[in-house]
Design a protein around this motif. Structure first.
Motif, PDB file in Angstrom:
ATOM      1  N   GLU A   1       0.718  -1.209  -0.145  1.00  0.00           N
ATOM      2  CA  GLU A   1       0.177   0.025   0.042  1.00  0.00           C
ATOM      3  C   GLU A   1       0.950   1.133   0.037  1.00  0.00           C
ATOM      4  O   GLU A   1       0.485   2.248  -0.740  1.00  0.00           O
ATOM      5  N   LYS A   2       1.979   1.096   0.926  1.00  0.00           N
ATOM      6  CA  LYS A   2       2.834   2.467   0.691  1.00  0.00           C
ATOM      7  C   LYS A   2       3.367   2.628  -0.637  1.00  0.00           C
ATOM      8  O   LYS A   2       3.510   3.751  -1.096  1.00  0.00           O
ATOM      9  N   TYR A   3       3.825   1.537  -1.112  1.00  0.00           N
ATOM     10  CA  TYR A   3       4.570   1.702  -2.558  1.00  0.00           C
ATOM     11  C   TYR A   3       3.591   2.335  -3.571  1.00  0.00           C
ATOM     12  O   TYR A   3       3.892   3.057  -4.401  1.00  0.00           O
ATOM     13  N   ARG A   4       2.223   1.636  -3.581  1.00  0.00           N
ATOM     14  CA  ARG A   4       1.348   2.008  -4.277  1.00  0.00           C
ATOM     15  C   ARG A   4       0.956   3.654  -4.306  1.00  0.00           C
ATOM     16  O   ARG A   4       0.742   4.322  -5.096  1.00  0.00           O
ATOM     17  N   SER A   5       0.897   3.976  -3.041  1.00  0.00           N
ATOM     18  CA  SER A   5       0.561   5.266  -2.784  1.00  0.00           C
ATOM     19  C   SER A   5       1.682   6.515  -3.369  1.00  0.00           C
ATOM     20  O   SER A   5       1.443   7.358  -3.979  1.00  0.00           O
ATOM     21  N   MET A   6       2.936   5.896  -2.954  1.00  0.00           N
ATOM     22  CA  MET A   6       4.073   6.630  -3.432  1.00  0.00           C
ATOM     23  C   MET A   6       4.059   6.618  -5.062  1.00  0.00           C
ATOM     24  O   MET A   6       4.528   7.879  -5.759  1.00  0.00           O
ATOM     25  N   ALA A   7       3.712   5.615  -5.607  1.00  0.00           N
ATOM     26  CA  ALA A   7       3.762   5.340  -7.134  1.00  0.00           C
ATOM     27  C   ALA A   7       2.809   6.395  -7.986  1.00  0.00           C
ATOM     28  O   ALA A   7       2.951   6.975  -8.839  1.00  0.00           O
ATOM     29  N   SER A   8       1.508   6.506  -7.129  1.00  0.00           N
ATOM     30  CA  SER A   8       0.370   7.508  -7.541  1.00  0.00           C
ATOM     31  C   SER A   8       0.746   8.838  -7.487  1.00  0.00           C
ATOM     32  O   SER A   8       0.478   9.604  -8.518  1.00  0.00           O
ATOM     33  N   LYS A   9       1.684   9.072  -6.545  1.00  0.00           N
ATOM     34  CA  LYS A   9       1.900  10.540  -6.428  1.00  0.00           C
ATOM     35  C   LYS A   9       2.766  11.007  -7.450  1.00  0.00           C
ATOM     36  O   LYS A   9       2.716  12.158  -7.675  1.00  0.00           O
ATOM     37  N   VAL A  10       3.665   9.948  -8.003  1.00  0.00           N
ATOM     38  CA  VAL A  10       4.486  10.634  -9.213  1.00  0.00           C
ATOM     39  C   VAL A  10       4.416  10.170 -10.546  1.00  0.00           C
ATOM     40  O   VAL A  10       4.837  10.423 -11.458  1.00  0.00           O
ATOM     41  N   GLY A  11       3.064   9.435 -10.508  1.00  0.00           N
ATOM     42  CA  GLY A  11       2.515   9.068 -11.722  1.00  0.00           C
ATOM     43  C   GLY A  11       3.209   7.915 -12.356  1.00  0.00           C
ATOM     44  O   GLY A  11       3.386   8.054 -13.548  1.00  0.00           O
ATOM     45  N   ILE A  12       3.569   6.984 -11.661  1.00  0.00           N
ATOM     46  CA  ILE A  12       4.612   5.856 -12.078  1.00  0.00           C
ATOM     47  C   ILE A  12       3.458   4.383 -12.229  1.00  0.00           C
ATOM     48  O   ILE A  12       2.604   4.439 -11.201  1.00  0.00           O
ATOM     49  N   ASP A  13       3.914   3.643 -13.124  1.00  0.00           N
ATOM     50  CA  ASP A  13       3.037   2.471 -13.276  1.00  0.00           C
ATOM     51  C   ASP A  13       3.363   1.398 -11.991  1.00  0.00           C
ATOM     52  O   ASP A  13       4.435   1.570 -11.463  1.00  0.00           O
ATOM     53  N   SER A  14       2.529   0.690 -11.503  1.00  0.00           N
ATOM     54  CA  SER A  14       2.633  -0.272 -10.335  1.00  0.00           C
ATOM     55  C   SER A  14       2.995  -1.625 -10.547  1.00  0.00           C
ATOM     56  O   SER A  14       2.411  -2.356  -9.776  1.00  0.00           O
ATOM     57  N   ILE A  15       3.397  -1.858 -11.776  1.00  0.00           N
ATOM     58  CA  ILE A  15       3.763  -3.328 -12.287  1.00  0.00           C
ATOM     59  C   ILE A  15       4.547  -3.988 -11.278  1.00  0.00           C
ATOM     60  O   ILE A  15       4.452  -5.131 -10.976  1.00  0.00           O
ATOM     61  N   ASP A  16       5.649  -3.288 -10.645  1.00  0.00           N
ATOM     62  CA  ASP A  16       6.850  -4.154  -9.888  1.00  0.00           C
ATOM     63  C   ASP A  16       6.298  -4.000  -8.281  1.00  0.00           C
ATOM     64  O   ASP A  16       7.350  -4.427  -7.742  1.00  0.00           O
ATOM     65  N   LEU A  17       5.274  -3.488  -8.036  1.00  0.00           N
ATOM     66  CA  LEU A  17       5.106  -3.106  -6.726  1.00  0.00           C
ATOM     67  C   LEU A  17       4.823  -4.613  -6.044  1.00  0.00           C
ATOM     68  O   LEU A  17       5.386  -4.666  -4.678  1.00  0.00           O
ATOM     69  N   PHE A  18       4.323  -5.430  -6.403  1.00  0.00           N
ATOM     70  CA  PHE A  18       4.214  -6.631  -5.635  1.00  0.00           C
ATOM     71  C   PHE A  18       5.642  -7.228  -5.480  1.00  0.00           C
ATOM     72  O   PHE A  18       5.861  -7.869  -4.283  1.00  0.00           O
ATOM     73  N   LYS A  19       6.461  -7.358  -6.444  1.00  0.00           N
ATOM     74  CA  LYS A  19       7.866  -7.806  -6.262  1.00  0.00           C
ATOM     75  C   LYS A  19       8.746  -7.105  -5.134  1.00  0.00           C
ATOM     76  O   LYS A  19       9.306  -7.477  -4.411  1.00  0.00           O
ATOM     77  N   MET A  20       8.485  -5.735  -5.165  1.00  0.00           N
ATOM     78  CA  MET A  20       8.964  -4.902  -4.363  1.00  0.00           C
ATOM     79  C   MET A  20       8.787  -5.054  -2.817  1.00  0.00           C
ATOM     80  O   MET A  20       9.445  -5.327  -1.924  1.00  0.00           O
ATOM     81  N   ALA A  21       7.258  -5.424  -2.859  1.00  0.00           N
ATOM     82  CA  ALA A  21       6.915  -5.486  -1.517  1.00  0.00           C
ATOM     83  C   ALA A  21       7.279  -6.809  -0.771  1.00  0.00           C
ATOM     84  O   ALA A  21       7.540  -6.991   0.288  1.00  0.00           O
ATOM     85  N   ALA A  22       7.121  -8.005  -1.647  1.00  0.00           N
ATOM     86  CA  ALA A  22       7.771  -9.350  -1.243  1.00  0.00           C
ATOM     87  C   ALA A  22       9.161  -9.353  -0.657  1.00  0.00           C
ATOM     88  O   ALA A  22       9.554  -9.907   0.037  1.00  0.00           O
ATOM     89  N   GLN A  23       9.907  -8.443  -1.367  1.00  0.00           N
ATOM     90  CA  GLN A  23      11.315  -8.420  -1.182  1.00  0.00           C
ATOM     91  C   GLN A  23      11.761  -7.430  -0.164  1.00  0.00           C
ATOM     92  O   GLN A  23      13.098  -7.313   0.396  1.00  0.00           O
ATOM     93  N   SER A  24      10.894  -6.775   0.646  1.00  0.00           N
ATOM     94  CA  SER A  24      10.944  -5.786   1.616  1.00  0.00           C
ATOM     95  C   SER A  24      11.515  -6.453   2.858  1.00  0.00           C
ATOM     96  O   SER A  24      11.243  -7.375   3.204  1.00  0.00           O
ATOM     97  N   PRO A  25      12.341  -5.637   3.478  1.00  0.00           N
ATOM     98  CA  PRO A  25      12.925  -6.296   4.918  1.00  0.00           C
ATOM     99  C   PRO A  25      11.714  -6.665   5.700  1.00  0.00           C
ATOM    100  O   PRO A  25      10.618  -6.346   5.993  1.00  0.00           O
ATOM    101  N   ASN A  26      12.081  -7.882   6.359  1.00  0.00           N
ATOM    102  CA  ASN A  26      11.383  -8.725   7.301  1.00  0.00           C
ATOM    103  C   ASN A  26       9.916  -9.086   6.944  1.00  0.00           C
ATOM    104  O   ASN A  26       9.201  -9.802   7.816  1.00  0.00           O
ATOM    105  N   VAL A  27       9.811  -9.032   5.545  1.00  0.00           N
ATOM    106  CA  VAL A  27       8.409  -9.801   4.888  1.00  0.00           C
ATOM    107  C   VAL A  27       8.671 -11.263   5.272  1.00  0.00           C
ATOM    108  O   VAL A  27       7.522 -11.871   5.472  1.00  0.00           O
TER     109      VAL A  27
END
Length: 292
Positions: free
Chosen positions: A90-116
């Motif tokens: 949710e945090k990455y998606r919120s940040m992506a919408s603010k800068v107008g960038i596609d959210s294609i890689d957000l799932f991968k980024m979230a899964a690889q985030s610390p302590n997930v």
């Protein structure tokens, strides 16, 4: 009965919850050298596994592999913090919408985030699981022992052939020995008869020297000892317990007697039989290294 140190055994068990496979491979070694590969939940059982292997196999280079598979999909090797994953996403998606960038890689980024995801490094076995694994280990070791016994029968057959050739060559040496002595006497007589007629000498001293000379060349004791060693090798080979180290020691004594016969005989006819015996003994020594 002799037993080889070369062996192979495999066993498996499938229950409602687990699939267990155990594989054992063994080669020759002076001591028990165990290489163990087992699942993490059985690391606390390593000493007990070593004791079980020692009871069944005694010695040798042993590779033992344990495969323990759970049929339940819940037993993952990692812990996944789903709430933390959603928070990252949710945090990455919120940040992506603010800068107008596609959210294609957000799932991968979230899964690889610390302590997930966190690797589960400590997990101990329960008694029920260990009892099943222990049973399969023992079954695999039994099969490995049976393999060793079968290989031992093959080795015994080869040893019997080697001993038969050794005894045959020894019998030929015995038959050659009187002829060898006569050849030595004839050679001395021919070489010294003329000299003895032309020169004065002490007959008693000359006789003593001849006796000493013949004693140095006499191989009667070596022939008797070699026959005794061959009989002892045969006895140990056919005993109830496999005794590879003892057979190795006897082989060394057999070699000493053969070498002494060859060096003391100083005779081409006997030397031919000695060469045959040395060749057969090398075959025995090579195979004896693989006997338990």
């Amino acid at each position: 009965m002799i037993k080889s140190m070369t062996g192979y055994g495999i066993a498996n068990l499938e229950s409602e919850k687990h699939i267990i496979n155990v594989e054992v491979k063994t080669l020759n070694s002076k001591f028990l050298d165990l290489s163990l590969r087992s699942p993490r939940q059985f690391t606390d059982k390593e000493l007990e596994i070593r004791n079980i292997v020692s009871a069944y196999l005694e010695r040798g280079k042993v590779n033992l592999s344990i495969e323990f598979v759970s049929k339940s999909n819940n037993d993952l090797p990692v812990h996944i913090d789903e709430e933390l994953f959603v928070a990252y996403y949710e945090k990455y998606r919120s940040m992506a919408s603010k800068v107008g960038i596609d959210s294609i890689d957000l799932f991968k980024m979230a899964a690889q985030s610390p302590n997930v995801t966190t690797a589960i490094t400590e997990k101990t076995s329960n008694t029920e699981d260990w009892d099943l694994v222990k049973q399969v280990i023992e079954d695999a070791l039994v099969h490995c022992n049976e393999f060793r016994e079968d290989e031992g029968e093959v080795l015994m057959s080869k040893f019997k052939e080697n001993l038969e050739i050794l005894r045959g060559s020894l019998a030929k040496v015995k038959s050659e020995e009187p002829l060898r002595k006569q050849r030595i006497k004839d050679r001395i007589t021919n070489n010294f008869s003329d000299w003895l007629e032309e020169n004065s000498f002490d007959a008693n001293r000359f006789e003593q020297e001849l006796i000493y000379y013949f004693e140095k060349l006499d191989i009667t004791e070596e022939i008797v000892r070699l026959g005794t060693h061959l009989d002892y090798f045969d006895k140990i080979m056919n005993s109830d317990k496999s005794q590879g180290k003892k057979l190795g020691f006897i082989s060394q004594e057999i070699g000493r007697e053969i070498n002494t016969i060859g060096s003391k005989a100083n005779d081409a006819g006997i030397q031919r039989h000695v060469i045959v015996m040395k060749d057969e003994l090398e075959k025995i020594k090579e195979q004896a290294l693989n006997i338990l």
